[in-house]
Design a protein around this motif. Structure first.
Motif, PDB file in Angstrom:
ATOM      1  N   ARG A   1       0.805  -1.047   0.004  1.00  0.00           N
ATOM      2  CA  ARG A   1       0.236  -0.272   0.038  1.00  0.00           C
ATOM      3  C   ARG A   1       0.905   1.333   0.230  1.00  0.00           C
ATOM      4  O   ARG A   1       0.399   2.473  -0.579  1.00  0.00           O
ATOM      5  N   ALA A   2       1.969   1.335   0.813  1.00  0.00           N
ATOM      6  CA  ALA A   2       3.200   2.558   0.650  1.00  0.00           C
ATOM      7  C   ALA A   2       3.149   2.490  -0.473  1.00  0.00           C
ATOM      8  O   ALA A   2       3.967   3.625  -1.215  1.00  0.00           O
ATOM      9  N   GLN A   3       4.102   1.583  -1.064  1.00  0.00           N
ATOM     10  CA  GLN A   3       4.670   1.921  -2.238  1.00  0.00           C
ATOM     11  C   GLN A   3       3.079   1.813  -3.649  1.00  0.00           C
ATOM     12  O   GLN A   3       4.273   3.627  -4.284  1.00  0.00           O
ATOM     13  N   ALA A   4       2.304   1.600  -3.316  1.00  0.00           N
ATOM     14  CA  ALA A   4       1.402   2.140  -4.133  1.00  0.00           C
ATOM     15  C   ALA A   4       0.998   3.788  -4.160  1.00  0.00           C
ATOM     16  O   ALA A   4       1.160   4.984  -5.083  1.00  0.00           O
ATOM     17  N   ALA A   5       0.722   4.096  -2.634  1.00  0.00           N
ATOM     18  CA  ALA A   5       0.280   5.132  -2.718  1.00  0.00           C
ATOM     19  C   ALA A   5       1.406   6.387  -2.708  1.00  0.00           C
ATOM     20  O   ALA A   5       1.176   7.176  -3.186  1.00  0.00           O
ATOM     21  N   ALA A   6       2.962   5.850  -2.428  1.00  0.00           N
ATOM     22  CA  ALA A   6       4.143   6.833  -3.466  1.00  0.00           C
ATOM     23  C   ALA A   6       3.727   6.863  -4.923  1.00  0.00           C
ATOM     24  O   ALA A   6       4.434   8.140  -5.365  1.00  0.00           O
ATOM     25  N   LEU A   7       3.756   5.915  -5.240  1.00  0.00           N
ATOM     26  CA  LEU A   7       2.755   6.756  -6.745  1.00  0.00           C
ATOM     27  C   LEU A   7       2.245   6.992  -7.018  1.00  0.00           C
ATOM     28  O   LEU A   7       2.498   8.250  -8.174  1.00  0.00           O
ATOM     29  N   VAL A   8       1.092   6.644  -6.398  1.00  0.00           N
ATOM     30  CA  VAL A   8       0.471   7.543  -6.989  1.00  0.00           C
ATOM     31  C   VAL A   8      -0.594   9.130  -5.462  1.00  0.00           C
ATOM     32  O   VAL A   8      -0.993  10.367  -6.249  1.00  0.00           O
ATOM     33  N   GLY A   9       0.166   9.170  -4.777  1.00  0.00           N
ATOM     34  CA  GLY A   9      -0.267  10.449  -3.520  1.00  0.00           C
ATOM     35  C   GLY A   9      -1.729   9.284  -3.010  1.00  0.00           C
ATOM     36  O   GLY A   9      -1.997   8.374  -3.054  1.00  0.00           O
TER      37      GLY A   9
END
Ligand code: PZK
Length: 286
Positions: free
Chosen positions: A146-154
């Motif tokens: 989730r953290a990696q995904a959040a870093a990619l899209v905000g």
């Protein structure tokens, strides 16, 4: 297609630009299995998938805006709004299969979701989980946290696509379950329109973007038969094919059986005879 510029290829679909705002998404009859596109086509497969996706887009419009503008009379092409696509695949899993099952068996968790001990392959999860993946150019998407995904899209956008993905999955999975089809998991792709609003793109809730299982054969504790591709897989296993390209040609019995399964999925889910769709594809929109 004299007025369309080819802008992309998927494994079995092509994408063309119609103008600055619109794309044309064309679904072929090609079929892939074990990650290889086979030399034999399944007649009308592209029409089934196009019609099903359009059906879901029409029925989920109130839950989430989507890119669909029109289905063309050929039944396999859709005009879509051009979006700025987000760089993540939004996967929702209601059951433990594929890489979800592999990651759980290896680590007890999937994309950072700690799951109860003792789950078996294909078990239904206590709650659906959101397991984002990156879009690898190789075609082999990799699960990310989730953290990696959040870093990619905000972080804020991440929260929004997660919530929308759950809402869409629950709606479709409940609907399909009543019609004898388990949607074990599914992948959504979202983009932003010119006003920065989140819009559902790509194809959605088709057997190519989801795992469809026949509910009457559901038996957790091992892999489940695929609603659509099981004849193809069984045939390929019988031939002893090593699963590298090129794949085997399919016999006409396998082609006919597989076509019938796609048409059956379409008819069960939409309640519309496939012949009615062929005569006027717009029937799935009302
Ligand atoms: C878009 N893809 C992947 C899918 C292909 C390629 N509405 C949109 N706006 C902008 N870009 C895309 C979409 C959509 N859908 C989708 N690549 C770009 C893709 C199918 C076939 F060749």
């Amino acid at each position: 297609m004299p007025d369309a510029v080819h802008v992309g290829s998927g494994k079995v679909r092509e994408l063309y630009a119609l103008d600055a705002e619109r794309l044309l998404l064309v679904a072929s009859d090609r079929i892939s299995t074990f990650d290889v596109v086979l030399p034999t086509a399944i007649p009308d497969k592209g029409r089934v998938l196009t019609g099903l996706a359009a059906f879901w887009f029409a029925r989920t419009r109130a839950l989430c805006p989507n890119h669909l503008l029109a289905v063309r009379p050929d039944g396999r092409s859709t005009e879509c709004r051009r979006l700025a696509m987000l760089p993540i695949e939004c996967v929702v899993r209601g059951y433990l299969a594929g890489t979800g099952w592999k990651d759980y068996r290896a680590h007890g968790e999937v994309c950072g979701h700690r799951l109860p001990a003792g789950l078996r392959e294909s078990d239904r999860l206590p709650e659906p989980i959101f397991t984002p993946a990156t879009k690898a150019p190789s075609g082999h998407d990799e699960n990310i946290t989730r953290a990696q995904a959040a870093a990619l899209v905000g972080a804020e956008r991440f929260g929004a696509v997660e919530r929308l993905s759950f809402t869409l999955y629950r709606f479709a999975a409940d609907y399909a379950r009543e019609r004898g089809i388990i949607i074990a998991d599914t992948k959504f792709e979202f983009g932003l329109d010119g006003d920065g609003r989140l819009v559902l793109g790509d194809e959605a809730l088709t057997p190519d973007s989801s795992r469809f299982w026949p509910a009457d054969q559901y038996a957790p504790g091992g892999p489940q038969p695929s609603f659509d591709k099981q004849f193809v897989r069984d045939f390929c296993e019988l031939t002893g094919w090593d699963k590298t390209a090129p794949g085997p040609e399919l016999p006409s019995t396998v082609v006919a059986g597989t076509r019938a399964r796609y048409v059956e999925a379409f008819e069960r889910l939409t309640g519309i005879p496939f012949a009615t769709y062929l005569a006027d594809p717009n029937v799935v929109l009302s």
